[in-house]
Design a protein around this motif. Sequence first.
Motif, PDB file in Angstrom:
ATOM      1  N   PHE A 122      11.900 104.300  24.726  1.00  0.00           N
ATOM      2  CA  PHE A 122      12.623 103.587  25.770  1.00  0.00           C
ATOM      3  C   PHE A 122      11.651 102.951  26.767  1.00  0.00           C
ATOM      4  O   PHE A 122      12.031 102.656  27.906  1.00  0.00           O
ATOM      5  CB  PHE A 122      13.570 104.542  26.501  1.00  0.00           C
ATOM      6  CG  PHE A 122      14.550 105.236  25.596  1.00  0.00           C
ATOM      7  CD1 PHE A 122      15.744 104.631  25.243  1.00  0.00           C
ATOM      8  CD2 PHE A 122      14.254 106.475  25.072  1.00  0.00           C
ATOM      9  CE1 PHE A 122      16.637 105.262  24.395  1.00  0.00           C
ATOM     10  CE2 PHE A 122      15.148 107.125  24.225  1.00  0.00           C
ATOM     11  CZ  PHE A 122      16.346 106.504  23.886  1.00  0.00           C
ATOM     12  N   ARG A 141      12.507  99.697  28.774  1.00  0.00           N
ATOM     13  CA  ARG A 141      13.530  99.658  29.809  1.00  0.00           C
ATOM     14  C   ARG A 141      12.901  99.503  31.184  1.00  0.00           C
ATOM     15  O   ARG A 141      11.720  99.777  31.390  1.00  0.00           O
ATOM     16  CB  ARG A 141      14.385 100.922  29.767  1.00  0.00           C
ATOM     17  CG  ARG A 141      15.089 101.149  28.435  1.00  0.00           C
ATOM     18  CD  ARG A 141      16.031  99.991  28.109  1.00  0.00           C
ATOM     19  NE  ARG A 141      17.145  99.928  29.021  1.00  0.00           N
ATOM     20  CZ  ARG A 141      18.354 100.431  28.768  1.00  0.00           C
ATOM     21  NH1 ARG A 141      18.590 101.032  27.615  1.00  0.00           N
ATOM     22  NH2 ARG A 141      19.330 100.329  29.645  1.00  0.00           N
ATOM     23  N   GLU A 147      13.503 101.163  33.910  1.00  0.00           N
ATOM     24  CA  GLU A 147      13.320 102.396  34.663  1.00  0.00           C
ATOM     25  C   GLU A 147      11.883 102.897  34.509  1.00  0.00           C
ATOM     26  O   GLU A 147      11.284 102.764  33.437  1.00  0.00           O
ATOM     27  CB  GLU A 147      14.293 103.469  34.180  1.00  0.00           C
ATOM     28  CG  GLU A 147      15.733 103.263  34.605  1.00  0.00           C
ATOM     29  CD  GLU A 147      16.416 102.171  33.821  1.00  0.00           C
ATOM     30  OE1 GLU A 147      15.853 101.772  32.778  1.00  0.00           O
ATOM     31  OE2 GLU A 147      17.495 101.708  34.223  1.00  0.00           O
ATOM     32  N   ILE A 166      12.092 108.641  33.130  1.00  0.00           N
ATOM     33  CA  ILE A 166      12.603 108.869  31.781  1.00  0.00           C
ATOM     34  C   ILE A 166      12.070 110.196  31.232  1.00  0.00           C
ATOM     35  O   ILE A 166      12.810 110.970  30.614  1.00  0.00           O
ATOM     36  CB  ILE A 166      12.225 107.699  30.859  1.00  0.00           C
ATOM     37  CG1 ILE A 166      12.919 106.407  31.336  1.00  0.00           C
ATOM     38  CG2 ILE A 166      12.604 107.992  29.414  1.00  0.00           C
ATOM     39  CD1 ILE A 166      12.555 105.174  30.537  1.00  0.00           C
ATOM     40  N   ILE A 174      18.358 111.126  27.665  1.00  0.00           N
ATOM     41  CA  ILE A 174      17.758 109.900  28.183  1.00  0.00           C
ATOM     42  C   ILE A 174      18.756 108.748  28.103  1.00  0.00           C
ATOM     43  O   ILE A 174      18.895 107.951  29.037  1.00  0.00           O
ATOM     44  CB  ILE A 174      16.473 109.564  27.416  1.00  0.00           C
ATOM     45  CG1 ILE A 174      15.399 110.631  27.672  1.00  0.00           C
ATOM     46  CG2 ILE A 174      15.938 108.191  27.822  1.00  0.00           C
ATOM     47  CD1 ILE A 174      14.153 110.480  26.822  1.00  0.00           C
ATOM     48  N   LYS A 175      19.478 108.653  26.986  1.00  0.00           N
ATOM     49  CA  LYS A 175      20.457 107.574  26.827  1.00  0.00           C
ATOM     50  C   LYS A 175      21.555 107.677  27.870  1.00  0.00           C
ATOM     51  O   LYS A 175      22.011 106.660  28.416  1.00  0.00           O
ATOM     52  CB  LYS A 175      21.060 107.613  25.426  1.00  0.00           C
ATOM     53  CG  LYS A 175      20.104 107.165  24.333  1.00  0.00           C
ATOM     54  CD  LYS A 175      20.744 107.307  22.967  1.00  0.00           C
ATOM     55  CE  LYS A 175      19.793 106.902  21.860  1.00  0.00           C
ATOM     56  NZ  LYS A 175      20.390 107.094  20.514  1.00  0.00           N
ATOM     57  N   LEU A 194      20.210 106.345  31.102  1.00  0.00           N
ATOM     58  CA  LEU A 194      20.106 104.885  31.098  1.00  0.00           C
ATOM     59  C   LEU A 194      21.481 104.237  31.175  1.00  0.00           C
ATOM     60  O   LEU A 194      21.637 103.173  31.772  1.00  0.00           O
ATOM     61  CB  LEU A 194      19.368 104.419  29.841  1.00  0.00           C
ATOM     62  CG  LEU A 194      17.903 104.860  29.734  1.00  0.00           C
ATOM     63  CD1 LEU A 194      17.310 104.436  28.404  1.00  0.00           C
ATOM     64  CD2 LEU A 194      17.083 104.301  30.879  1.00  0.00           C
ATOM     65  N   ARG A 195      22.485 104.873  30.579  1.00  0.00           N
ATOM     66  CA  ARG A 195      23.838 104.311  30.651  1.00  0.00           C
ATOM     67  C   ARG A 195      24.377 104.346  32.082  1.00  0.00           C
ATOM     68  O   ARG A 195      25.199 103.522  32.457  1.00  0.00           O
ATOM     69  CB  ARG A 195      24.781 105.103  29.739  1.00  0.00           C
ATOM     70  CG  ARG A 195      24.565 104.879  28.265  1.00  0.00           C
ATOM     71  CD  ARG A 195      25.794 105.257  27.473  1.00  0.00           C
ATOM     72  NE  ARG A 195      26.121 106.662  27.578  1.00  0.00           N
ATOM     73  CZ  ARG A 195      25.721 107.594  26.708  1.00  0.00           C
ATOM     74  NH1 ARG A 195      24.956 107.259  25.691  1.00  0.00           N
ATOM     75  NH2 ARG A 195      26.080 108.848  26.859  1.00  0.00           N
ATOM     76  N   THR A 221      22.661 103.935  34.853  1.00  0.00           N
ATOM     77  CA  THR A 221      21.858 103.202  35.835  1.00  0.00           C
ATOM     78  C   THR A 221      22.466 101.872  36.238  1.00  0.00           C
ATOM     79  O   THR A 221      21.915 101.175  37.075  1.00  0.00           O
ATOM     80  CB  THR A 221      20.435 102.958  35.293  1.00  0.00           C
ATOM     81  OG1 THR A 221      20.517 102.289  34.021  1.00  0.00           O
ATOM     82  CG2 THR A 221      19.704 104.275  35.129  1.00  0.00           C
ATOM     83  N   GLN A 272      22.862  95.867  30.314  1.00  0.00           N
ATOM     84  CA  GLN A 272      22.411  96.843  31.296  1.00  0.00           C
ATOM     85  C   GLN A 272      21.004  96.562  31.784  1.00  0.00           C
ATOM     86  O   GLN A 272      20.574  97.110  32.778  1.00  0.00           O
ATOM     87  CB  GLN A 272      22.473  98.245  30.696  1.00  0.00           C
ATOM     88  CG  GLN A 272      23.881  98.829  30.711  1.00  0.00           C
ATOM     89  CD  GLN A 272      23.848 100.313  30.515  1.00  0.00           C
ATOM     90  OE1 GLN A 272      23.429 100.788  29.477  1.00  0.00           O
ATOM     91  NE2 GLN A 272      24.292 101.049  31.500  1.00  0.00           N
ATOM     92  N   SER A 273      20.263  95.734  31.094  1.00  0.00           N
ATOM     93  CA  SER A 273      18.896  95.430  31.512  1.00  0.00           C
ATOM     94  C   SER A 273      18.659  93.933  31.419  1.00  0.00           C
ATOM     95  O   SER A 273      19.382  93.221  30.730  1.00  0.00           O
ATOM     96  CB  SER A 273      17.884  96.177  30.634  1.00  0.00           C
ATOM     97  OG  SER A 273      18.027  95.774  29.291  1.00  0.00           O
TER      98      SER A 273
END
Length: 311
Positions: free
Chosen positions: A102, A105, A107, A112, A147-148, A151-152, A154, A212-213
């Motif tokens: 990841f 990403r 973040e 992470i 982690i997923k 990230l979801r 954020t 999301q990013s």
Amino acid sequence: MPTVVSRPSTAAGVNGARPTAPAPAPAAGELTGSADLARIAAGLGIELGEPADTVPADARKLSRVLFARLRAAEEGTAEYSYVRGTLIELNMALVKFAASRFAHRKEPMDDIVQVGTIGLIKAIDRFDPSYDVEFSTFALPTISGEIKRFLRDTGWMVHVPRRLQELRLTLAKASDALEQLLNREPSPAEMAAHLDLTEAEVMEGLTASQAQSASSLDATAPDSGPGEGGDVLADRVAREERAFETVLCLEALKPLIAALPEREHTILSLRFGAELTQAQIGRRIGISQMQVSRLLNRTLTGLRAALLAED
């Protein structure tokens, strides 16, 4: 390790006096310190340094022994805390490996890794040594799933319809479940079969998750050629809109024009809207062409100054 047996004092049983013999030794085989861990490692043919620096093959061997000790220890004891903490240190390489997937990403990587460590702790607490599977195989999906989820949560960089947001969450849960089952990331076709959806619907949800990013327009395009001076994304997806500045000026002028006296407002409208000459405007509102010229110049000068002035 040798078994230590402490015998009860007969003196205490006779007269109630506190025995003067040394305090009982730790329970047989108790593991509460680095020296005990080093002896276990030596018995496995492992030269142990810092647990976090242990190579993966040695970490797997030690983990098998430590998990058996963890499940045998009573929760809350010194041995339980030490063994659990050592297992976390030994298996941090799993967290770093999962986090590296990841790295693209937005973040920070430290965040992470921290979230991945929570997943590792959950995996340690849930793992049973009787499972016919390596701990790393069991732990990686749990770490990646943690982690997923982070990230979801954020937030979205681009607004997407609620239907697609809910579809993305459904796909994420299905992906975690299938990853645990298959020990790999599922394909869109496998997720479609699992959720009774079409593959096109799955692809639509996966595409929505990319909202999301966001990437900088100044970033180098992923498929740019090697070397410096590669194409940037802006060169491919952006183009100069020549009328954009004109639109901005018109929007900025609207309140300025609305605040003009009625006569100046009418002159501007007839000159630039109806495209009449100064003489025609003068006849229309009953003044000379020279007066129209002076009023028009004064109005335009004032508007230009107000438009250029800083707030």
